[in-house]
Design an enzyme around this catalytic site. Sequence first.
Site, mmCIF file in Angstrom:
data_model
loop_
_atom_site.group_PDB
_atom_site.id
_atom_site.type_symbol
_atom_site.label_atom_id
_atom_site.label_comp_id
_atom_site.label_asym_id
_atom_site.label_seq_id
_atom_site.Cartn_x
_atom_site.Cartn_y
_atom_site.Cartn_z
ATOM 1 C CG ASP B 90 86.330 -16.768 7.834
ATOM 2 O OD1 ASP B 90 85.483 -17.726 8.377
ATOM 3 O OD2 ASP B 90 86.297 -15.564 8.144
ATOM 4 C CG ASP B 263 88.026 -12.438 1.284
ATOM 5 O OD1 ASP B 263 89.159 -12.254 1.730
ATOM 6 O OD2 ASP B 263 87.219 -12.113 2.129
ATOM 7 C CB CYS B 301 79.301 -3.425 -18.170
ATOM 8 S SG CYS B 301 79.087 -4.846 -16.700
ATOM 9 C CB CYS B 303 77.013 -7.516 -15.520
ATOM 10 S SG CYS B 303 75.862 -6.040 -15.212
ATOM 11 C CB CYS B 306 75.418 -3.762 -17.707
ATOM 12 S SG CYS B 306 75.985 -2.779 -16.380
ATOM 13 C CG HIS B 332 77.600 -3.350 -12.344
ATOM 14 N ND1 HIS B 332 77.886 -3.386 -13.566
ATOM 15 C CD2 HIS B 332 78.417 -2.477 -11.750
ATOM 16 C CE1 HIS B 332 78.792 -2.557 -13.978
ATOM 17 N NE2 HIS B 332 79.181 -2.089 -12.734
#
Lengths: 378, 378
Positions: B90, B263, B301, B303, B306, B332
């Site tokens: 940015d 974002d 999940c 991830c 998890c 997560h």
Amino acid sequence: MFELLKTDPHSRARLGRLTTPRGVIDTPVFMPVGTQGSVKALDPRELLEMGTQIILGNTYHLHIRPGLDIINAAGGLHKFINWPHPILTDSGGFQVFSLAKIRKIKPHGVEFRSHLDGSLLFLGPKEAMEIQRALGSDIAMVFDDCPPHTSAPREMRAAVERTIRWAGECREQPRAAGQKVFGIVQGGSDPALREECAKQLVALDFDGYAIGGVSVGEPEPEMMKAVEFTEPFLPAGKARYAMGLGTPAQLVELVARGVDMFDCVLPTRVARNGTAFTTRGTVSIKAGFNKSDFRPIEEGCECFACRHFTRAYLRHLLNVGEILGLRMVSVHNSHMFLKVMADIRAALAAGTFAEFRREFVANYIPSRKILLAREESR
Amino acid sequence: MFELLKTDPHSRARLGRLTTPRGVIDTPVFMPVGTQGSVKALDPRELLEMGTQIILGNTYHLHIRPGLDIINAAGGLHKFINWPHPILTDSGGFQVFSLAKIRKIKPHGVEFRSHLDGSLLFLGPKEAMEIQRALGSDIAMVFDDCPPHTSAPREMRAAVERTIRWAGECREQPRAAGQKVFGIVQGGSDPALREECAKQLVALDFDGYAIGGVSVGEPEPEMMKAVEFTEPFLPAGKARYAMGLGTPAQLVELVARGVDMFDCVLPTRVARNGTAFTTRGTVSIKAGFNKSDFRPIEEGCECFACRHFTRAYLRHLLNVGEILGLRMVSVHNSHMFLKVMADIRAALAAGTFAEFRREFVANYIPSRKILLAREESR
């Protein structure tokens, strides 16, 4: 349980193999410390990648939080923290004597107040073994009396007597399936007390023996003496574990004095302040001289941090308070300690430990505090 | 640079592909935020494992620390942080208007005092583009005037005029090789201002267009309006990016309004307080009801957190202040945001986005604050 594979002809160093319910451990070994069920800042994958064979858990801390009911419900400590590999648990003795604010020693244990909320708790041989049985650790430690290194001879003697008596009580408690139990030798730097304590514990026939009452603030020469006064009385066929030690150069010197197992919070604790261990001693990653140093923490190091990041980047992360900074220094430091042990094992196997020791210790610059203590003891 | 692959017949949602110097990005895409050169608590391996295609860096923060000299010496931001994949930076505009304490708007930028040490700094179109060129980001943002959502109409108009003028100046600055530049549409929730700003920026022909002046404290209905008032005036053949947004359900709704890129710091920020995102809304992992809950944060999940850890363990880690706790909730949450986008892309490809949207939004329980704002706007 312990197989002595080789002894060094020039020192008391030993190459060994320790069999536990959850795996075989090559010794000498360094055990990362997972006080509260987590090796600080690291995950299990990182621990395995750096060659961790066994980690530590703390009875005192885990007993207070999350508490045994939760760990029991999870199916034991290994399942609760998702570490299916060996775990050694300490007995809580050290914490009761170092952390707890108010304590009252009784015949069968210690009444103390939690360092967290002041609640009244009691830990003794029975309780410590019961908790460790519930945790389901592969190696449990006896509940010992660990007095300050500045204790008067009379107090030191009382602590040794209590430690021996409590060790006998621990010996008789029920254990988790396959769980091994180690005795802990106390006695400060008094050769007679160390000898007596060691002999009495050996008579009780434990699965291994720890040297306690070190890493309690004593200067390095006293720490070395505590080990030297104890080791000759420990049986060659059992593992020896020096509790809470030390710097990388101290580990090498302690291996040379016949120690097989170590644990220490140093690698992760100093990492959180931005201090990294290298084969040349410690270095402050936050220091200005790392500002534009685009080399890894230590050249040639194969840890995740050194393979991916520069000192300049890690310095930036530490300076702006990014968690990745302390994570990566924790990775590097823990890897470094484990690598030293792997190098020691390789040198012992190759018969080159004497050269390795000489070179390692010559390269490693100890802290000013350690250097001063060495000066004073001359 | 942007290829429009498919449009949803029931909404304004688009499936696309964005080509940058360091790789192709499938859109709609969520970009994890690496404000200071690190996505908080995560390492690059974790980011890749969860499917991260592009991350954000912040000109304002990186300019202050570590400073451009160090990033230049490292060979640019990608090398400095060891992220060889796409980065969007940015311009610093948002931070100058939100973080800096004292600021003075001048014709060619803003004079302000660093929020850290009070030192006097200046950022304008020229400086912001120069820094982003040095950082070497794949996508640079123009330097805009981002006023509070409560600004008076007169101020809002002035900000839009300034934003357009500054965008023109940014357009003329030299860029890094292959670097794309996106314009930023301001105008609050005023349809006329949004339209004017969008049209003027489109006339300048940027590589993509962002909707700014959202995520500045406005209630959700205003945020949606800001997007709805802007999107129709943006060319279909360029990517659209809604800055700083949002919750998972908001992302789905914003995709349905024609946005391709997002974002947001939410996933990692709330993770550090122990709050996890699930498809049913947020959940406090520290809460008592997770004490003995041995399920993962969200069942199904995939991830790292998890797959390895239970709510009970993560709750313990968070309660005792272990870094692994906030690390794993960060993993997560970031994974969850990326998974929502992957699911959106799959639904768009399969032509089932309308069902996906309906179901996702019906399942997702928004925060009380968002529900109240929706009530009020009725």
